[in-house]
Design a protein around this motif. Structure first.
Motif, PDB file in Angstrom:
ATOM      1  N   LYS A   4      -1.277  38.806  -8.296  1.00  7.93           N
ATOM      2  CA  LYS A   4      -1.040  37.373  -8.151  1.00  7.93           C
ATOM      3  C   LYS A   4      -0.529  37.082  -6.741  1.00  7.93           C
ATOM      4  CE  LYS A   4      -0.231  35.967 -12.955  1.00  7.93           C
ATOM      5  NZ  LYS A   4      -1.355  35.032 -12.992  1.00  7.93           N
ATOM      6  N   ASP A   5      -0.914  35.919  -6.239  1.00  6.68           N
ATOM      7  CA  ASP A   5      -0.500  35.495  -4.906  1.00  6.68           C
ATOM      8  C   ASP A   5       0.059  34.078  -4.992  1.00  6.68           C
ATOM      9  OD1 ASP A   5      -0.133  35.061  -2.209  1.00  6.68           O
ATOM     10  OD2 ASP A   5      -2.266  34.750  -1.783  1.00  6.68           O
ATOM     11  N   SER A   6       1.284  33.972  -5.484  1.00  8.24           N
ATOM     12  CA  SER A   6       1.892  32.651  -5.647  1.00  8.24           C
ATOM     13  C   SER A   6       2.238  32.011  -4.307  1.00  8.24           C
ATOM     14  CB  SER A   6       3.148  32.760  -6.521  1.00  8.24           C
ATOM     15  OG  SER A   6       2.811  33.132  -7.841  1.00  8.24           O
ATOM     16  N   ILE A   7       2.349  32.815  -3.257  1.00  9.58           N
ATOM     17  CA  ILE A   7       2.643  32.253  -1.932  1.00  9.58           C
ATOM     18  C   ILE A   7       1.556  31.265  -1.524  1.00  9.58           C
ATOM     19  CG2 ILE A   7       2.855  32.812   0.529  1.00  9.58           C
ATOM     20  CD1 ILE A   7       4.147  35.464  -0.314  1.00  9.58           C
ATOM     21  N   SER A   8       0.306  31.571  -1.868  1.00 14.44           N
ATOM     22  CA  SER A   8      -0.810  30.698  -1.499  1.00 14.44           C
ATOM     23  C   SER A   8      -0.786  29.374  -2.259  1.00 14.44           C
ATOM     24  CB  SER A   8      -2.138  31.406  -1.740  1.00 14.44           C
ATOM     25  OG  SER A   8      -2.322  31.670  -3.127  1.00 14.44           O
ATOM     26  N   GLU A   9       0.031  29.274  -3.318  1.00 16.24           N
ATOM     27  CA  GLU A   9       0.117  28.047  -4.105  1.00 16.24           C
ATOM     28  C   GLU A   9       1.287  27.167  -3.684  1.00 16.24           C
ATOM     29  OE1 GLU A   9       0.002  28.923  -8.318  1.00 16.24           O
ATOM     30  OE2 GLU A   9      -1.167  30.733  -7.970  1.00 16.24           O
ATOM     31  N   LEU A  10       2.072  27.620  -2.722  1.00 16.31           N
ATOM     32  CA  LEU A  10       3.258  26.859  -2.308  1.00 16.31           C
ATOM     33  C   LEU A  10       2.905  25.484  -1.747  1.00 16.31           C
ATOM     34  CD1 LEU A  10       5.278  29.752  -0.619  1.00 16.31           C
ATOM     35  CD2 LEU A  10       6.013  28.440  -2.623  1.00 16.31           C
ATOM     36  N   ASN A  11       1.733  25.372  -1.118  1.00 17.48           N
ATOM     37  CA  ASN A  11       1.358  24.084  -0.513  1.00 17.48           C
ATOM     38  C   ASN A  11       1.066  23.014  -1.562  1.00 17.48           C
ATOM     39  OD1 ASN A  11      -1.060  25.040  -1.495  1.00 17.48           O
ATOM     40  ND2 ASN A  11      -2.035  25.269   0.520  1.00 17.48           N
ATOM     41  N   GLN A  12       1.026  23.410  -2.834  1.00 21.02           N
ATOM     42  CA  GLN A  12       0.802  22.435  -3.903  1.00 21.02           C
ATOM     43  C   GLN A  12       2.115  21.821  -4.394  1.00 21.02           C
ATOM     44  OE1 GLN A  12      -1.509  24.286  -7.049  1.00 21.02           O
ATOM     45  NE2 GLN A  12      -2.760  25.423  -5.577  1.00 21.02           N
ATOM     46  N   LEU A  13       3.238  22.320  -3.897  1.00 22.07           N
ATOM     47  CA  LEU A  13       4.546  21.863  -4.351  1.00 22.07           C
ATOM     48  C   LEU A  13       5.116  20.845  -3.373  1.00 22.07           C
ATOM     49  CD1 LEU A  13       6.052  25.332  -5.387  1.00 22.07           C
ATOM     50  CD2 LEU A  13       4.862  23.675  -6.842  1.00 22.07           C
ATOM     51  N   GLY A  14       5.969  19.954  -3.900  1.00 16.59           N
ATOM     52  CA  GLY A  14       6.587  18.931  -3.066  1.00 16.59           C
ATOM     53  C   GLY A  14       7.575  19.517  -2.078  1.00 16.59           C
ATOM     54  N   GLU A  15       7.783  18.813  -0.976  1.00 14.36           N
ATOM     55  CA  GLU A  15       8.653  19.339   0.076  1.00 14.36           C
ATOM     56  C   GLU A  15      10.119  19.396  -0.339  1.00 14.36           C
ATOM     57  OE1 GLU A  15       9.167  15.042   2.452  1.00 14.36           O
ATOM     58  OE2 GLU A  15       8.131  16.730   3.418  1.00 14.36           O
ATOM     59  N   ASN A  16      10.512  18.624  -1.342  1.00 15.83           N
ATOM     60  CA  ASN A  16      11.899  18.627  -1.807  1.00 15.83           C
ATOM     61  C   ASN A  16      12.145  19.649  -2.912  1.00 15.83           C
ATOM     62  OD1 ASN A  16      12.750  16.560  -0.067  1.00 15.83           O
ATOM     63  ND2 ASN A  16      11.952  14.997  -1.473  1.00 15.83           N
ATOM     64  N   THR A  17      11.188  20.510  -3.144  1.00 14.51           N
ATOM     65  CA  THR A  17      11.287  21.508  -4.203  1.00 14.51           C
ATOM     66  C   THR A  17      12.012  22.756  -3.701  1.00 14.51           C
ATOM     67  OG1 THR A  17       9.172  20.729  -5.070  1.00 14.51           O
ATOM     68  CG2 THR A  17       9.955  22.854  -5.869  1.00 14.51           C
TER      69      THR A  17
END
Length: 333
Positions: free
Chosen positions: A169-182
């Motif tokens: 799994k590569d959850s780092i690549s999914e970080l751009n889907q999260l809000g900046e205040n997360t």
């Protein structure tokens, strides 16, 4: 001239009467003394049992705290309460996680334990994560998403560098889907085992490491993990490591660094009544050829990091990271 001698002879009736009277008084004395002494004995006994139970509670709480220091990825203890009885009691340990450089506390699940009068843990109530069925593929089945039954958050898992997995799994690549205040908690698994100072220097300066994963697996456990390409859950009984200095909201008072403290905690727990088996397994897995556990024997194979998506994106395409999985994702900074 014969003087009359007094007659000191008693008949059987008189003798029995005197003996009954003597026995009665003796019984009354014994009963009286018993009535006076028994409450004192009971009070002393109750006080002694209470004192022993409280002392045992403190010993067990200390052991739980020490064990948490060498396990429990990014889980810190906020408070411990005990409810004692005459033969032991219960201990409730409340915990939290640290998210981001502001040390935002995130309430985590409590640990409930029972202990005996003699300071021995009799039971630890460990939660079972909620998991959902997915593909029947072996590689995917061993990597199902699991959620904490107390908080509902994702449970992290890791990849051991000595095991070749079909899927990472590569959850780092999914970080751009999260809000900046997360605020995000992330488990990162390295491609190899590193010395502590070496891997610390590799992490980008904007990334906070909260917990370091130590390669403390015996040959038997490794053989078991390799057989099924098993990932290692964050709440696994076989995962060990230590909290990062960065994640401590209060400065460390000990003169030892993190690695030395980790070794010290293992040595202390090996002599305790609780977690002796676990720490002996860790010791045997780590100890060098010279028969001593030293800082050079400690190798790091993963970490828990936390921060904003922007901060953690600094880890993208880092060659030493083999896989990454989400843990807590909080929208409250």
């Amino acid at each position: 001239m014969n003087k009359e001698q007094p007659n000191f002879l008693f008949d059987d009736k008189q003798t029995k009467k005197i003996m009954r009277k003597a026995k009665l008084w003796s019984t009354i004395k014994i009963v009286g003394i018993t009535i006076l002494i028994t409450p004192i004995i009971i009070v002393v006994l109750l006080y002694s049992l209470r004192h022993a139970s409280i002392n045992s509670a403190q010993e067990v709480m200390d052991d739980i705290h020490l064990f948490n220091e060498i396990s429990a990825p990014n889980v810190q203890i906020s408070n411990q309460l005990y409810d004692y009885n005459l033969f032991g009691g219960k201990i409730t340990t409340t915990t939290y996680k640290v998210l981001g450089e502001q040390h935002r506390p995130y309430i985590w699940q409590p640990l409930n334990s029972d202990y005996s009068l003699f300071g021995k843990l009799t039971q630890n109530y460990i939660s079972s994560p909620i998991q959902f069925e997915g593909s029947e593929s072996l590689a995917e089945t061993s990597q199902l998403e699991r959620f904490n039954e107390y908080t509902g958050d994702r449970e992290m898992f890791f990849y051991h560098p000595k095991i070749s997995y079909d899927i990472y799994k590569d959850s780092i690549s999914e970080l751009n889907q999260l809000g900046e205040n997360t605020l995000v908690e992330l488990a990162v698994s390295f491609d190899s085992a590193y010395d502590f100072d070496e891997i610390k220097s590799k992490l980008p300066s904007g990334v906070q490491a909260d917990w370091w994963w130590v390669d403390a697996f015996t040959k038997d456990i490794m053989a078991f993990l390799e057989k099924d390409q098993s990932t290692i859950q964050a709440n696994s009984p076989f995962i060990y490591g230590f909290q990062s200095e960065q994640s401590k909201p209060i400065a460390r008072r000990s003169p030892n660094n993190e690695v030395d403290s980790f070794i010290q905690h293992i040595e202390l727990l090996r002599k305790s009544k609780n977690f002796e088996w676990e720490t002996n397994q860790v010791y045997q897995a780590l100890v060098g050829k010279n028969g001593k556990l030293e800082s050079d024997d400690i190798k790091i194979i993963g970490a828990v990091v936390s921060g904003t998506p922007e901060q953690l994106m600094l880890l993208k395409n880092q060659p030493y990271i083999k896989g990454s999985t989400f843990g807590v994702i909080s929208n409250q900074q």
